[in-house]
Scaffold this motif. Sequence first.
Motif, PDB file in Angstrom:
ATOM      1  N   ASP A   3      -1.642  -6.636  -8.074  1.00  0.00           N
ATOM      2  CA  ASP A   3      -1.897  -7.223  -9.325  1.00  0.00           C
ATOM      3  C   ASP A   3      -3.353  -7.539  -9.671  1.00  0.00           C
ATOM      4  N   LEU A   4      -3.806  -7.623  -8.430  1.00  0.00           N
ATOM      5  CA  LEU A   4      -5.558  -7.940  -8.625  1.00  0.00           C
ATOM      6  C   LEU A   4      -6.199  -7.074  -8.155  1.00  0.00           C
ATOM      7  N   ALA A   5      -5.606  -5.534  -7.300  1.00  0.00           N
ATOM      8  CA  ALA A   5      -6.427  -4.605  -7.954  1.00  0.00           C
ATOM      9  C   ALA A   5      -6.513  -4.661  -8.888  1.00  0.00           C
ATOM     10  N   LYS A   6      -5.639  -4.976  -9.771  1.00  0.00           N
ATOM     11  CA  LYS A   6      -5.430  -4.057 -11.250  1.00  0.00           C
ATOM     12  C   LYS A   6      -6.731  -5.233 -12.137  1.00  0.00           C
ATOM     13  N   ARG A   7      -7.045  -6.058 -11.850  1.00  0.00           N
ATOM     14  CA  ARG A   7      -7.862  -6.512 -12.006  1.00  0.00           C
ATOM     15  C   ARG A   7      -9.635  -6.455 -12.232  1.00  0.00           C
ATOM     16  N   PHE A   8      -9.261  -5.413 -11.457  1.00  0.00           N
ATOM     17  CA  PHE A   8     -10.658  -5.083 -10.926  1.00  0.00           C
ATOM     18  C   PHE A   8     -10.418  -3.695 -11.945  1.00  0.00           C
ATOM     19  N   TYR A   9      -9.612  -2.978 -12.067  1.00  0.00           N
ATOM     20  CA  TYR A   9      -9.550  -1.693 -11.933  1.00  0.00           C
ATOM     21  C   TYR A   9      -7.986  -1.306 -12.663  1.00  0.00           C
ATOM     22  N   PRO A  10      -7.952  -1.857 -13.973  1.00  0.00           N
ATOM     23  CA  PRO A  10      -6.875  -1.316 -14.228  1.00  0.00           C
ATOM     24  C   PRO A  10      -5.753   0.032 -14.706  1.00  0.00           C
ATOM     25  N   GLU A  11      -6.657   1.418 -14.227  1.00  0.00           N
ATOM     26  CA  GLU A  11      -6.260   1.540 -14.915  1.00  0.00           C
ATOM     27  C   GLU A  11      -5.694   2.709 -12.698  1.00  0.00           C
ATOM     28  N   SER A  12      -6.162   2.525 -12.649  1.00  0.00           N
ATOM     29  CA  SER A  12      -5.373   2.827 -11.161  1.00  0.00           C
ATOM     30  C   SER A  12      -4.528   1.965 -10.139  1.00  0.00           C
ATOM     31  N   ALA A  13      -4.224   3.186  -9.274  1.00  0.00           N
ATOM     32  CA  ALA A  13      -2.620   2.845  -9.435  1.00  0.00           C
ATOM     33  C   ALA A  13      -3.127   2.594  -7.266  1.00  0.00           C
ATOM     34  N   ALA A  14      -2.395   0.847  -6.817  1.00  0.00           N
ATOM     35  CA  ALA A  14      -3.086  -0.098  -5.737  1.00  0.00           C
ATOM     36  C   ALA A  14      -1.606  -0.910  -5.446  1.00  0.00           C
ATOM     37  N   GLY A  15      -1.678  -0.704  -3.654  1.00  0.00           N
ATOM     38  CA  GLY A  15      -0.483  -1.704  -3.620  1.00  0.00           C
ATOM     39  C   GLY A  15      -0.752  -1.400  -2.079  1.00  0.00           C
ATOM     40  N   ILE A  16       0.532  -1.796  -1.397  1.00  0.00           N
ATOM     41  CA  ILE A  16       0.286  -2.424  -0.319  1.00  0.00           C
ATOM     42  C   ILE A  16       1.809  -1.947   0.876  1.00  0.00           C
ATOM     43  N   THR A  17       1.614   0.022   1.065  1.00  0.00           N
ATOM     44  CA  THR A  17       2.664  -0.156   1.465  1.00  0.00           C
ATOM     45  C   THR A  17       3.183  -0.114   3.028  1.00  0.00           C
ATOM     46  N   VAL A  18       4.412  -0.051   3.348  1.00  0.00           N
ATOM     47  CA  VAL A  18       4.908  -0.303   4.684  1.00  0.00           C
ATOM     48  C   VAL A  18       5.995   0.962   5.040  1.00  0.00           C
ATOM     49  N   TYR A  19       6.584   2.254   5.409  1.00  0.00           N
ATOM     50  CA  TYR A  19       7.616   3.138   5.934  1.00  0.00           C
ATOM     51  C   TYR A  19       7.240   2.951   7.699  1.00  0.00           C
ATOM     52  N   ASN A  20       8.033   3.269   7.914  1.00  0.00           N
ATOM     53  CA  ASN A  20       9.005   3.654   9.301  1.00  0.00           C
ATOM     54  C   ASN A  20       8.174   4.533  10.261  1.00  0.00           C
TER      55      ASN A  20
END
Length: 578
Positions: free
Chosen positions: A428-445
């Motif tokens: 949600d924070l990243a979308k405020r800067f770049y609404p069209e860009s995929a963003a997020g925090i990922t955690v995998y095993n």
Amino acid sequence: MQLIELNSNHSSFKPVVFNNISGLNFIVAKQASPGIKDKSRTYNGVGKSLLVAIIHFCLGSSKKNSFKKHLPGWEFYLKFQVSGVEYKVSRSTDGGQVIKLDGEEIKQSEFNKKFENLLFDIPDDLKHLSFRSLLPFFIRPQRGSYVNFNDPNELGQPYQVLLYNSFLLGLNVHLVQEKYKLRTERERIKVLIKELSNDQLLKDFFAGNRDVSLATQDLADKIKKLEADLSKFNVAEDFYDIKKEADRLRVELDNAQNQIVLLQGQVHNIEESLKTTPDIKKESIERIYKEAAVVLSQVALKKLEELEKFYEHLTSNRQKRLLDQKNELVRQIEVVTEKFSREKVAFDNTLKYLDTHQALDVFVRLTNRLADLKSEKENLERYDQLLKQYQDQKIKLDQKFVEETLKTSTYLTEADGVIKDLRDFFRDLAKRFYPESAAGITVYNNDGDNQLRYNFDAKIEADASDGINSVKLFCYDLTLLLSGYGHHMNLLFHDSRLLDGIDPRQVAELFKVLRDLILPTHKQYILTINQNQLDEVKPYLTADEYRTIIEENVCHILQDDSPEHKLLGIQVDMEYDK
């Protein structure tokens, strides 16, 4: 933790008062005369980054030699609060590892431990986590701290980086530590096997040319046979006595040989003495006096004849005494030589007997051979045991790896809600800067054969560019402050480096995010910023936004026109950003 004021014992220092304990605080670097094109007039060097270094210095960082060298006698004071309790720290540039907390001296290590307990909920059984290792996530200390969002300490050590971030994100850090331990143990065993494989005795076995169990059984058979032979072995009854007599004769021969050499030396000395004649003849004395034109009286001549006879008598006695001594020594030599000859014959006969009856030597050789075989067998058994132990440990480690991987998979499934909240907040924070860009925090095993439990990342599409990477760093730090776990910091401090490369439109949005998220949560946000950066962002904010967000929250101004308007109030060139 929230900062209140930074000051110094030097009157030239410009006190920095953080007006808003809860809210926004901007330290602005201005050019006194922006229209003047003077390369020496710059935003750099006014004290923005130095301010961060001094705050870390007051908060228990390692001593700075640059401070001691360039600022001798300086003392800095920092007021801050933790959970509503106010503290005052003072630290001298000359003080080494000593800090004053509320007027009382305390060791740097004790200071850090105290605030570690107050600010971070670190489990007792976890290593590497500490106040000083986690604080940089909230006050990034160095230029390099703004390169990678997840490594403000510039460690470059993947395990520690993952451990710090997992802790602040609320992930299970014990899983992180457990995989690290397993991997470390596996590497230790590999080193052990490598060392064993370099042993000369075992090279054939490790090369696969011989089987340890077969070789061990073969050695056991040889040992059994040799022990049977030795149990039946009989030594001649007089062998030990003859051996003892031979040893005695060898000593006697050595002594006799030494005595003969000594006596011969004495005979040689006597012969040399006999060659020396100290006699004085009467004719010699007369010749000397005649050459001196002295006429001797008859009385004097008579006395000279008596003296000559006296010397002849002495010489005769001396020669007799020396000859007698020589004859005695020659006689002793003959006696010792005769004794030497007799004992040599006896010694030779003894050696012949021992040579003929070698039972004891054979027994000794067989005994030594038995000891060698037993030693070789013990070594093989010991190394074989180590190999089996390694194989057992390897199997257990492999099983543990699988168990931990399954446990992590289960955990990540159960913790999906926590991870989703973090991911959504960051996105949600990243979308405020770049609404069209995929963003997020990922955690995998991470099920690989390595030290890392999670494959973890914070991502904004196309974040390889400097500006987007800086936005990602800002969003990540704000996520830790507002949605992270395990801390009670309530403070985020960024240097103006954060804004380098960010488009002014995104900088404007950054200020709006701070207004929307910091003010309602009663957290504290501090930013050093250059005036030109404010000028660039101003067109993208309304007059009211610029006034309420920025102008009303400027707590300190640094200028470049003279040293007096810089942070220290004096001109000092030093390297402190290390």
